[in-house]
Design an enzyme around this catalytic site. Sequence first.
Site, PDB file in Angstrom:
ATOM      1  N   ASN A  10       1.026 -60.250  45.638  1.00 19.49           N
ATOM      2  CA  ASN A  10       0.125 -59.462  46.852  1.00 19.49           C
ATOM      3  C   ASN A  10      -0.602 -60.575  47.107  1.00 19.49           C
ATOM      4  OD1 ASN A  10      -1.556 -57.996  48.060  1.00 19.49           O
ATOM      5  ND2 ASN A  10      -2.596 -57.112  46.060  1.00 19.49           N
ATOM      6  N   LYS A  12      -2.754 -60.123  49.598  1.00 22.32           N
ATOM      7  CA  LYS A  12      -3.786 -59.620  49.986  1.00 22.32           C
ATOM      8  C   LYS A  12      -4.193 -59.766  51.604  1.00 22.32           C
ATOM      9  CE  LYS A  12      -5.555 -59.260  45.495  1.00 22.32           C
ATOM     10  NZ  LYS A  12      -6.722 -59.016  44.815  1.00 22.32           N
ATOM     11  N   HIS A  96      -3.527 -49.449  46.110  1.00 20.52           N
ATOM     12  CA  HIS A  96      -4.305 -50.701  45.447  1.00 20.52           C
ATOM     13  C   HIS A  96      -5.697 -50.124  45.414  1.00 20.52           C
ATOM     14  CE1 HIS A  96      -5.936 -54.436  44.738  1.00 20.52           C
ATOM     15  NE2 HIS A  96      -4.786 -54.937  44.424  1.00 20.52           N
ATOM     16  N   GLU A  98      -8.192 -51.837  46.011  1.00 19.17           N
ATOM     17  CA  GLU A  98      -9.084 -52.138  47.074  1.00 19.17           C
ATOM     18  C   GLU A  98      -9.088 -51.246  48.057  1.00 19.17           C
ATOM     19  OE1 GLU A  98      -7.569 -56.159  47.201  1.00 19.17           O
ATOM     20  OE2 GLU A  98      -8.487 -56.588  45.225  1.00 19.17           O
ATOM     21  N   GLU A 169      -3.459 -51.472  36.953  1.00 18.72           N
ATOM     22  CA  GLU A 169      -4.220 -52.717  37.538  1.00 18.72           C
ATOM     23  C   GLU A 169      -6.079 -52.312  37.039  1.00 18.72           C
ATOM     24  OE1 GLU A 169      -2.374 -55.500  40.270  1.00 18.72           O
ATOM     25  OE2 GLU A 169      -3.637 -53.752  41.423  1.00 18.72           O
ATOM     26  N   GLY A 175      -8.940 -60.016  40.100  1.00 19.15           N
ATOM     27  CA  GLY A 175      -9.929 -61.135  41.007  1.00 19.15           C
ATOM     28  C   GLY A 175     -10.974 -61.680  40.070  1.00 19.15           C
ATOM     29  N   SER A 215      -5.655 -60.552  37.237  1.00 18.39           N
ATOM     30  CA  SER A 215      -5.792 -62.083  36.823  1.00 18.39           C
ATOM     31  C   SER A 215      -4.860 -62.495  35.912  1.00 18.39           C
ATOM     32  CB  SER A 215      -7.228 -62.003  36.037  1.00 18.39           C
ATOM     33  OG  SER A 215      -8.596 -61.849  36.794  1.00 18.39           O
ATOM     34  N   GLY A 237      -4.459 -63.512  43.192  1.00 17.82           N
ATOM     35  CA  GLY A 237      -4.944 -64.939  43.250  1.00 17.82           C
ATOM     36  C   GLY A 237      -3.988 -65.853  42.886  1.00 17.82           C
TER      37      GLY A 237
HETATM   38  C1  PEP Z   1      -4.040 -57.582  42.599  1.00 13.28           C
HETATM   39  O1  PEP Z   1      -4.314 -57.881  43.758  1.00 13.28           O
HETATM   40  O2  PEP Z   1      -3.221 -56.540  42.517  1.00 13.28           O
HETATM   41  C2  PEP Z   1      -4.337 -58.420  41.601  1.00 13.28           C
HETATM   42  C3  PEP Z   1      -3.863 -58.159  40.295  1.00 13.28           C
HETATM   43  O3  PEP Z   1      -5.267 -59.538  41.964  1.00 13.28           O
HETATM   44  P1  PEP Z   1      -5.499 -60.640  40.982  1.00 13.28           P
HETATM   45  O4  PEP Z   1      -4.097 -61.308  40.249  1.00 13.28           O
HETATM   46  O5  PEP Z   1      -5.989 -61.952  41.767  1.00 13.28           O
HETATM   47  O6  PEP Z   1      -6.544 -60.036  39.859  1.00 13.28           O
END
Ligand code: PEP
Length: 253
Positions: A10, A12, A96, A98, A169, A175, A215, A237
């Site tokens: 992803n 983003k 998601h 976000e 998630e 993040g 993460s 990330g």
């Molecule tokens: C995500 O954007 O779905 C995500 C899990 O981000 P990260 O891996 O940065 O925590």
Amino acid sequence: MARRPMMAANWKMNKTVREAQDYTAALIPRAADAEGVDVAVFAPFTCAGEVARMAEDSAVIPGVQNFFYEDSGAFTGEVSAPMLLDLGIQAVIVGHSERREIFGESDEMVARKAAKAVSSGLLPVVCVGETKEERDAGNMWEKVSGQVCRVVEELDDSVGGEDIVFAYEPIWAIGTGDTATPEDAQDAIGKIRGLLRELRGEEFAESVRILYGGSIKPENAAEIMAQEDIDGGLVGGASLDVGSFAELIKAAS
Ligand code: PEP
């Protein structure tokens, strides 16, 4: 029933068209080498068409991070399933955290998007997860089960487990560098599979893929991916660098 693992990037709100081209060119041979793993890239709209063009006839599944459930009309700023299919997009992230937290997407809207994606022939990766406050208050399962149920309610009876992907998630892990322990991730994902078994039966529950996101990095991926009910990862990330994403693909294979 053996489920095919998926490792999904992803991006983003990151990457110009040029950066997306360089990444996709480097990813295509790595995805071809990935034994038995689906490799997906969820790009911003501005470069998704270019990713899809480059990924044609490759093992990379091109995707986007959002869409709207109507086909066309007065929905300023939105993008529809037919528009995505026209670009060669095959998958879409739905709900998601976000989108839910920053842009106010409701469970109702997420459910409608998931159902529309499936009926349009796009593979939705539907995200569910709880906040830190909800977890600390012992309300993790109430939140997550409610989100899953609302999505499943909206799906046609003919929809199979292979037509949809869920991603657990936990919001506090996204993040933040704070990953769920492999045991906590397995516990939540095992419960989601159990709920899907109750709602849609054994065949659906055994064929639906459920990813973990939050993460994930090369150092913790193998242990998370080794859990019985975890079928892969949705990665923010650590997916931005193609070398690090390639390590995560290896961990899933
Ligand atoms: C995500 O954007 O779905 C995500 C899990 O981000 P990260 O891996 O940065 O925590």
